[in-house]
Design a protein around this motif. Structure first.
Motif, PDB file in Angstrom:
ATOM      1  N   LYS A 180       0.763  -1.277   0.103  1.00 11.46           N
ATOM      2  CA  LYS A 180       0.014   0.060   0.015  1.00 11.46           C
ATOM      3  C   LYS A 180       0.849   1.312  -0.095  1.00 11.46           C
ATOM      4  N   LEU A 217       2.630   1.609  -3.499  1.00  7.93           N
ATOM      5  CA  LEU A 217       1.615   2.226  -4.417  1.00  7.93           C
ATOM      6  C   LEU A 217       1.662   3.645  -4.382  1.00  7.93           C
ATOM      7  N   ILE A 255       4.084  -1.819 -10.106  1.00  4.91           N
ATOM      8  CA  ILE A 255       2.800  -1.964  -9.568  1.00  4.91           C
ATOM      9  C   ILE A 255       2.361  -3.546  -9.650  1.00  4.91           C
ATOM     10  N   SER A 298       1.261  -6.074  -6.403  1.00  6.81           N
ATOM     11  CA  SER A 298      -0.115  -6.132  -6.413  1.00  6.81           C
ATOM     12  C   SER A 298      -0.620  -7.616  -6.376  1.00  6.81           C
ATOM     13  N   LYS A 335      -5.972  -7.852  -7.778  1.00  4.25           N
ATOM     14  CA  LYS A 335      -6.010  -6.103  -7.595  1.00  4.25           C
ATOM     15  C   LYS A 335      -5.039  -5.298  -8.593  1.00  4.25           C
ATOM     16  N   ARG A 336      -4.482  -6.155  -9.677  1.00  3.38           N
ATOM     17  CA  ARG A 336      -3.794  -5.532 -10.522  1.00  3.38           C
ATOM     18  C   ARG A 336      -4.420  -4.618 -11.567  1.00  3.38           C
ATOM     19  N   GLN A 395      -7.335  -2.973 -10.909  1.00  4.42           N
ATOM     20  CA  GLN A 395      -7.566  -1.640 -10.097  1.00  4.42           C
ATOM     21  C   GLN A 395      -6.194  -0.823  -9.889  1.00  4.42           C
ATOM     22  N   ASN A 396      -5.079  -1.286  -9.616  1.00  2.67           N
ATOM     23  CA  ASN A 396      -3.976  -0.888  -9.401  1.00  2.67           C
ATOM     24  C   ASN A 396      -3.319  -0.278 -10.482  1.00  2.67           C
ATOM     25  N   MET A 448      -4.085   3.431 -11.502  1.00  4.33           N
ATOM     26  CA  MET A 448      -3.386   4.610 -11.038  1.00  4.33           C
ATOM     27  C   MET A 448      -2.446   5.349 -12.013  1.00  4.33           C
ATOM     28  N   ARG A 486     -11.784   0.859  -9.136  1.00  3.79           N
ATOM     29  CA  ARG A 486     -11.461   0.120  -7.773  1.00  3.79           C
ATOM     30  C   ARG A 486     -12.888  -0.484  -7.271  1.00  3.79           C
TER      31      ARG A 486
END
Length: 405
Positions: A6, A9, A124, A128, A132-133, A135-136, A139, A273
């Motif tokens: 977290k 990121l 990332i 991750s 969750k990749r 969504q990340n 970013m 997300r």
């Protein structure tokens, strides 16, 4: 590593945001600086600007796989920090440029140091979990959206003190970012997951050919290429189109671009997300591409200026597709090849930055010229819609045989 993910990121987001703000800062003053260096008018300056974009994109195309491969060998942290320091040196170099030739050298350096985006993408992926990749990866889009709201505004204000001042501000931001990373950023790629650097894999052709060993990726990469080229309908012709069709002035164009950036940031930084986990990656790709195509078609046939703001909503929601596609693609590649993958994808994006602007500006020029069979300034947006539909077909072809996403 996951527990520190977290915080890592957060740093990567700040890194990308500062990078994009730095790029955005110089946008308002590039025409004035070119005019100052060449003694030419705005029309000739725009031609130089096009070639400067070409120089940047070409170098990024050639160098991104190399630096992606280096990050797989030596880790993400040293490559990322070196790129940030390179950005700072480059902006300083361009700020002092005495001739247009020096400015071209500066853009060539920028293309090389643009690896911060490649390495950030690999970082990332490292921190991750697979679910969750997608969504990340959003970013990256959020950083671009926010950066292009903040950067041009700062650049416009600083530009009042001279066309070179924003370059020095961008150099300072990049160096602050590098120092922040030096003291804060942990390494994301364990030594056990690193691989030997190979020149045959660290070039655009080699890295792209390597993708063929992952069958799912080939069609999805084609889908991404179509999206990247389609995106230049907006990036390259928005100003010309709105001025031509709605007689907008520079201030109104600026407000509209700020709104574009805001919408992209909201979708990429927040909504995806929530939506991607609920919809799933596959449905997110399909729904996102359909909304993207609808947005392009609406732009092409808009009859009032306010419609451009309203139609930005479905267009921005189309941003679901990109991160979902990247998430699916990255899940097919081992952890010690994520840098190579991101380098290949950045090279593809750079290649489309060479092709896309030329295609879209040609279409706009042709369909607004006296020789056009019909006056249709929205032609680039219609081309964007067609390319998005092609992207959807490529994605459907691949994902139909891999239903687990």
């Amino acid at each position: 590593m996951r527990s520190a993910g977290k915080h890592a990121l957060t740093f990567i987001f700040i890194t990308l945001l500062i990078d994009v703000i730095g790029l955005g800062i110089i946008i308002p003053v590039i025409p004035g600086l070119i005019e100052h260096l060449t003694g030419a008018g705005l029309s000739i300056a725009s031609k130089y600007s096009g070639w400067l974009t070409f120089a940047y994109a070409a170098m990024q195309f050639l160098c991104s796989p190399v630096l992606g491969g280096l990050s797989d060998r030596f880790g993400r942290r040293p490559v990322l920090l070196a790129s940030l320091i390179g950005f700072s040196i480059d902006y300083t170099f361009m700020g002092f440029a005495p001739t247009i030739g020096w400015l071209f050298v500066g853009r060539l350096i920028s293309g090389i140091t643009g690896a911060s985006f490649t390495t950030a993408g690999a970082y990332i992926a490292d921190v991750s979990p697979p679910e969750k990749r997608a969504q990340n990866f959003g970013m990256i889009g959020a950083a671009f959206g926010l950066g292009f709201i903040i950067g041009p505004v700062i650049g416009g204000l600083l530009g009042q003190y001279g066309p070179r001042v924003p370059f020095f501000a961008a150099a300072g931001l990049a160096m602050i970012n590098a120092l922040y990373g030096y003291f804060i950023l942990p390494e994301s790629l364990p030594a056990v997951n690193r691989r030997k650097f190979e020149w045959k894999r660290a070039n655009p052709a080699g890295s792209l050919l390597r993708l063929k060993k992952y069958p799912l990726i080939v069609s999805l990469v084609a889908s991404l290429i179509c999206i990247y080229v389609a995106g230049h309908a907006t990036q390259s012709t928005w100003t010309f189109y709105t001025m031509e069709k709605f007689s907008w002035n520079e201030k109104m164009v600026g407000y509209s671009l700020g709104f574009v950036g805001l919408m992209i940031a909201l979708v990429q930084g927040g909504l995806i997300r929530v939506l991607i986990p609920k919809l799933g990656q596959k449905r997110s790709v399909y729904i996102g591409l359909l909304l993207y195509a609808v947005g392009f078609i609406c732009f092409a046939f808009a009859t009032q200026g306010w419609m451009m703001f309203a139609f930005m909503i479905p267009f921005a929601l189309g941003g679901l597709a990109g991160p979902a596609l990247q998430g699916i693609i990255s899940s097919q590649v081992p952890s010690n090849e994520q840098g190579e993958l991101q380098g290949a994808l950045t090279s593809l994006m750079s290649a489309t930055s060479i092709i896309g602007p030329l295609l879209m500006t040609y279409l706009f020029n042709f369909f607004t010229s006296p020789y056009a069979p019909v006056h249709f300034p929205g032609a680039p947006f219609l081309m964007g819609a067609l390319l998005t539909i092609a992207s959807l077909l490529f994605a459907m072809r691949s994902l139909a045989t891999h239903p687990r996403h």
